[in-house]
Design a protein around this motif. Structure first.
Motif, PDB file in Angstrom:
ATOM      1  N   THR A  34      35.237 -23.375   4.980  1.00 21.23           N
ATOM      2  CA  THR A  34      34.732 -21.976   5.042  1.00 21.23           C
ATOM      3  C   THR A  34      35.963 -21.034   4.903  1.00 21.23           C
ATOM      4  O   THR A  34      36.974 -21.255   5.491  1.00 21.23           O
ATOM      5  N   ASP A  35      35.826 -19.944   4.317  1.00 21.88           N
ATOM      6  CA  ASP A  35      36.611 -18.859   4.335  1.00 21.88           C
ATOM      7  C   ASP A  35      36.901 -18.353   6.036  1.00 21.88           C
ATOM      8  O   ASP A  35      35.956 -18.313   6.580  1.00 21.88           O
ATOM      9  N   ARG A  36      37.927 -18.445   6.424  1.00 19.64           N
ATOM     10  CA  ARG A  36      38.493 -17.803   7.758  1.00 19.64           C
ATOM     11  C   ARG A  36      37.934 -16.497   8.365  1.00 19.64           C
ATOM     12  O   ARG A  36      37.551 -16.152   9.362  1.00 19.64           O
ATOM     13  N   GLU A  37      37.975 -15.653   7.103  1.00 23.97           N
ATOM     14  CA  GLU A  37      37.678 -14.183   7.397  1.00 23.97           C
ATOM     15  C   GLU A  37      36.019 -14.028   7.622  1.00 23.97           C
ATOM     16  O   GLU A  37      35.627 -13.287   8.287  1.00 23.97           O
ATOM     17  N   THR A  38      35.452 -14.487   6.440  1.00 26.41           N
ATOM     18  CA  THR A  38      34.024 -14.217   6.164  1.00 26.41           C
ATOM     19  C   THR A  38      32.975 -15.347   6.490  1.00 26.41           C
ATOM     20  O   THR A  38      31.905 -15.042   6.635  1.00 26.41           O
ATOM     21  N   GLY A  39      33.482 -16.762   6.757  1.00 25.26           N
ATOM     22  CA  GLY A  39      32.844 -17.642   7.183  1.00 25.26           C
ATOM     23  C   GLY A  39      32.073 -18.310   5.975  1.00 25.26           C
ATOM     24  O   GLY A  39      31.232 -19.393   6.089  1.00 25.26           O
ATOM     25  N   ARG A  40      32.363 -17.815   4.807  1.00 21.30           N
ATOM     26  CA  ARG A  40      31.506 -18.160   3.605  1.00 21.30           C
ATOM     27  C   ARG A  40      32.122 -19.440   2.989  1.00 21.30           C
ATOM     28  O   ARG A  40      33.474 -19.805   3.216  1.00 21.30           O
ATOM     29  N   ARG A  42      33.718 -22.205   0.738  1.00 25.20           N
ATOM     30  CA  ARG A  42      34.772 -21.682  -0.428  1.00 25.20           C
ATOM     31  C   ARG A  42      34.538 -22.355  -1.669  1.00 25.20           C
ATOM     32  O   ARG A  42      35.236 -22.195  -2.601  1.00 25.20           O
TER      33      ARG A  42
END
Length: 101
Positions: A34-40, A42
């Motif tokens: 997952t993306d570190r900033e958004t948690g979404r 990848r």
């Protein structure tokens, strides 16, 4: 060895992947970065199967298959390359360069 699964839907879950790959054998692990900033999610994942024959069967069946509205990219994962540290040039530790005056 593990399997790389690319072009995934951003709505996919580990459970979804586990279910699909379980059709081809025992799934030892699913890693869904997952993306570190958004948690979404990848858009890619790594799946480890119980045996190489199971991995091969899953790759052959799923590479190019349409799933969750996307054409999957499925192949053997390549070893992670050492990217080095951030910043600086490529001459780390080698300060011998010539200057022209």
């Amino acid at each position: 060895m593990s399997i790389y699964v690319g072009n995934l839907s951003y709505d996919v879950t580990q459970e979804d992947l586990n279910g699909v790959f379980a059709e081809y054998g025992s799934v030892k692990r699913v890693q869904l970065p997952t993306d570190r900033e958004t948690g979404r999610v990848r858009g890619f994942a790594f799946v480890e199967m119980g045996a190489e024959a199971e991995e091969t069967a899953a790759i052959e069946a799923l590479d190019g298959a349409e799933w969750m509205g996307r054409d999957l990219k499925v192949n053997k994962a390549k070893p992670r390359e050492d990217r080095g540290s951030f910043g600086g040039g490529g001459n780390r530790g080698n300060n011998s360069f010539s200057r022209r005056y």
